[in-house]
Write a protein that holds these residues in place. Structure first.
Motif, PDB file in Angstrom:
ATOM      1  N   ASN A 106      65.486  46.422  36.711  1.00 19.40           N
ATOM      2  CA  ASN A 106      64.371  47.104  37.352  1.00 19.40           C
ATOM      3  C   ASN A 106      64.863  48.493  37.793  1.00 19.40           C
ATOM      4  N   PRO A 107      64.051  49.296  38.463  1.00 22.86           N
ATOM      5  CA  PRO A 107      64.507  50.631  38.878  1.00 22.86           C
ATOM      6  C   PRO A 107      65.694  50.631  39.846  1.00 22.86           C
ATOM      7  N   MET A 108      65.989  49.493  40.474  1.00 21.10           N
ATOM      8  CA  MET A 108      67.125  49.409  41.405  1.00 21.10           C
ATOM      9  C   MET A 108      68.424  49.027  40.691  1.00 21.10           C
ATOM     10  N   ASN A 109      68.372  48.917  39.343  1.00 18.87           N
ATOM     11  CA  ASN A 109      69.522  48.512  38.533  1.00 18.87           C
ATOM     12  C   ASN A 109      70.034  47.120  38.888  1.00 18.87           C
ATOM     13  N   THR A 110      69.081  46.225  39.162  1.00 18.46           N
ATOM     14  CA  THR A 110      69.362  44.802  39.275  1.00 18.46           C
ATOM     15  C   THR A 110      68.396  44.102  38.320  1.00 18.46           C
TER      16      THR A 110
ATOM     17  N   GLY B 178      70.484  30.987  30.830  1.00 15.12           N
ATOM     18  CA  GLY B 178      70.222  32.322  30.324  1.00 15.12           C
ATOM     19  C   GLY B 178      71.286  33.299  30.756  1.00 15.12           C
ATOM     20  N   GLU B 179      71.498  34.282  29.911  1.00 19.02           N
ATOM     21  CA  GLU B 179      72.493  35.325  30.172  1.00 19.02           C
ATOM     22  C   GLU B 179      71.747  36.608  30.520  1.00 19.02           C
ATOM     23  N   PRO B 180      71.861  37.079  31.770  1.00 19.37           N
ATOM     24  CA  PRO B 180      71.179  38.326  32.116  1.00 19.37           C
ATOM     25  C   PRO B 180      71.845  39.521  31.435  1.00 19.37           C
ATOM     26  N   GLY B 181      71.098  40.592  31.290  1.00 21.73           N
ATOM     27  CA  GLY B 181      71.631  41.814  30.706  1.00 21.73           C
ATOM     28  C   GLY B 181      70.944  43.018  31.299  1.00 21.73           C
ATOM     29  N   ASP B 182      71.459  44.196  31.011  1.00 26.63           N
ATOM     30  CA  ASP B 182      70.855  45.398  31.590  1.00 26.63           C
ATOM     31  C   ASP B 182      69.486  45.723  31.002  1.00 26.63           C
ATOM     32  N   HIS B 183      69.105  45.064  29.919  1.00 25.21           N
ATOM     33  CA  HIS B 183      67.752  45.226  29.383  1.00 25.21           C
ATOM     34  C   HIS B 183      66.706  44.615  30.315  1.00 25.21           C
ATOM     35  N   LEU B 184      67.156  43.839  31.297  1.00 23.77           N
ATOM     36  CA  LEU B 184      66.263  43.209  32.270  1.00 23.77           C
ATOM     37  C   LEU B 184      66.245  43.950  33.603  1.00 23.77           C
TER      38      LEU B 184
END
Length: 181
Positions: free
Chosen positions: A84-88, A76-82
């Motif tokens: 959380n409030p900590m920007n991870t 899987g390719e992570p993205g900023d749509h995933l």
């Protein structure tokens, strides 16, 4: 009403950020009983070939790439749509990726007519994942398969950098729930 903010579900851009949207589509599959004649490994081969498409994969953006007896790999390719409030990337993404590989490793060893369900999932996150982390590879492997329960372990590693991001173990109950009756 004084000094109260109205809460809506309308997306709002972050400060100095851009408003984005994400759309996905999927095809609802046939009922589970349609696969009662297939072994777990055969079901997984159908998924790898694209003839069965679990909707969780399109929802979260990962897919099964390999399956053999006792072993399953998701990527899987992570993205900023995933984020959380900590920007991870939210730990739930990693937990779901791990649970998928763990469960499919167990499924790959089951005969036709049997299924499984996760009864316990132990996840350890060892480093944060960001939108630019790159492709993640999650490998799951069966440790024990009995008549009524199975255990498995999995690891999420960076496909390009080889770094470990998370690892997990599971216990699954073996179910006789895929009959055609």
């Amino acid at each position: 009403m004084t000094n109260q903010e109205v809460v809506t579900n309308e997306p709002k851009p972050q400060v100095n950020g851009e408003l984005r949207t994400r759309t996905h589509t999927w095809t609802a599959g046939p009922p589970l009983t349609a696969y009662a004649h297939l072994t777990g490994e055969e079901i997984l081969r159908e998924i790898v070939a694209g003839r069965i498409q679990p909707s969780i994969c399109s929802t979260l953006g990962f897919h099964l790439t390999e399956a053999k007896p006792g072993f399953a790999v998701f990527e899987g390719e992570p993205g900023d749509h995933l984020y959380n409030p900590m920007n991870t990337v939210h730990g739930g993404f990693l937990a779901t990726l791990l649970d998928s590989a763990l469960g499919c490793a167990v499924l790959s060893r089951l005969p036709a007519g049997l299924g499984y369900t996760t009864t316990q999932l132990n996840v350890h996150m060892v480093r944060p994942v960001f939108a630019d982390t790159g492709l993640l590879r999650c490998e799951g492997e069966v440790v024990h398969l009995g008549r009524t329960m199975a255990t498995a372990e999995a690891r999420v590693i960076g496909a390009e950098n080889g770094k470990l991001y998370a690892h997990a173990t599971t216990t699954c109950a073996i179910l006789g729930g895929r009959s055609t009756d």
